[in-house]
Design a protein around this motif. Structure first.
Motif, PDB file in Angstrom:
ATOM      1  N   LEU A 269       0.847  -1.201   0.000  1.00  0.00           N
ATOM      2  CA  LEU A 269       0.000   0.000   0.000  1.00  0.00           C
ATOM      3  C   LEU A 269       0.880   1.248   0.000  1.00  0.00           C
ATOM      4  O   LEU A 269       0.660   2.168  -0.789  1.00  0.00           O
ATOM      5  CB  LEU A 269      -0.925  -0.005   1.212  1.00  0.00           C
ATOM      6  N   ALA A 270       1.882   1.272   0.859  1.00  0.00           N
ATOM      7  CA  ALA A 270       2.787   2.421   0.937  1.00  0.00           C
ATOM      8  C   ALA A 270       3.539   2.623  -0.380  1.00  0.00           C
ATOM      9  O   ALA A 270       3.665   3.754  -0.860  1.00  0.00           O
ATOM     10  CB  ALA A 270       3.781   2.232   2.083  1.00  0.00           C
ATOM     11  N   ILE A 271       4.005   1.542  -0.970  1.00  0.00           N
ATOM     12  CA  ILE A 271       4.745   1.648  -2.236  1.00  0.00           C
ATOM     13  C   ILE A 271       3.837   2.169  -3.338  1.00  0.00           C
ATOM     14  O   ILE A 271       4.215   3.074  -4.094  1.00  0.00           O
ATOM     15  CB  ILE A 271       5.371   0.288  -2.616  1.00  0.00           C
ATOM     16  N   GLY A 272       2.634   1.620  -3.444  1.00  0.00           N
ATOM     17  CA  GLY A 272       1.697   2.080  -4.474  1.00  0.00           C
ATOM     18  C   GLY A 272       1.361   3.549  -4.332  1.00  0.00           C
ATOM     19  O   GLY A 272       1.354   4.309  -5.307  1.00  0.00           O
ATOM     20  N   LYS A 273       1.100   3.979  -3.105  1.00  0.00           N
ATOM     21  CA  LYS A 273       0.762   5.380  -2.874  1.00  0.00           C
ATOM     22  C   LYS A 273       1.975   6.286  -3.086  1.00  0.00           C
ATOM     23  O   LYS A 273       1.832   7.411  -3.572  1.00  0.00           O
ATOM     24  CB  LYS A 273       0.164   5.568  -1.471  1.00  0.00           C
ATOM     25  N   ALA A 274       3.163   5.819  -2.741  1.00  0.00           N
ATOM     26  CA  ALA A 274       4.371   6.617  -2.980  1.00  0.00           C
ATOM     27  C   ALA A 274       4.614   6.801  -4.479  1.00  0.00           C
ATOM     28  O   ALA A 274       4.923   7.911  -4.936  1.00  0.00           O
ATOM     29  CB  ALA A 274       5.584   5.959  -2.323  1.00  0.00           C
ATOM     30  N   VAL A 275       4.444   5.734  -5.239  1.00  0.00           N
ATOM     31  CA  VAL A 275       4.622   5.833  -6.693  1.00  0.00           C
ATOM     32  C   VAL A 275       3.579   6.766  -7.293  1.00  0.00           C
ATOM     33  O   VAL A 275       3.886   7.602  -8.156  1.00  0.00           O
ATOM     34  CB  VAL A 275       4.577   4.440  -7.356  1.00  0.00           C
ATOM     35  N   SER A 276       2.347   6.663  -6.823  1.00  0.00           N
ATOM     36  CA  SER A 276       1.286   7.559  -7.289  1.00  0.00           C
ATOM     37  C   SER A 276       1.629   9.011  -6.974  1.00  0.00           C
ATOM     38  O   SER A 276       1.472   9.904  -7.820  1.00  0.00           O
ATOM     39  CB  SER A 276      -0.038   7.167  -6.627  1.00  0.00           C
TER      40      SER A 276
END
Length: 131
Positions: free
Chosen positions: A76-83
């Motif tokens: 979740l953190a990685i996806g939101k960081a990339v976004s």
């Protein structure tokens, strides 16, 4: 124990937020993009909906069993960081896009919260596997 109740509550809040934004984007994309879905934007629209569905399921899993699914905070953190980072980069190209700038802040904040909770969960993780 308090940590796991807090994590569950935050996951429920995230779930409601992700579902609300995802459904709004699904049925009223012009609220976010200023235009209806076109042939040129349909792929990106579909990928955005898939991402919102994915983060919603992650939030649901954590809300249901935080002691078991806390490790899902990392994707979740990685996806939101990339976004957040990609929104920042696109905002630099398309100056004046308030939605991209807002997404940079919101998803960046969610990424920081998720990685912080992930770190705390590692400290508080149960001594045995929870079913």
């Amino acid at each position: 124990m308090l940590f796991w109740y807090t994590l569950r509550a935050l996951a429920v809040i995230a779930l409601v937020g992700f579902l609300t934004v995802g459904l709004a984007f699904a049925f009223k994309p012009q609220w976010f993009t200023g235009a209806d879905v076109t042939r040129e934007s349909a792929l990106w629209h579909s990928l955005s909906l898939a991402f919102m569905a994915t983060v919603s399921i992650i939030a649901l899993m954590i809300a249901l069993k935080p002691e078991k699914y806390w490790e899902m905070l990392l994707p979740l953190a990685i996806g939101k960081a990339v976004s957040s980072i990609s929104s920042l980069l696109w905002a630099r190209v398309h100056t004046g896009s308030s939605w991209l700038e807002l997404n940079t802040i919101v998803d960046g904040t969610i990424a920081l919260i998720a990685i912080s909770l992930y770190t705390w969960a590692k400290i508080h993780k149960p001594t045995k596997h929870v079913n």
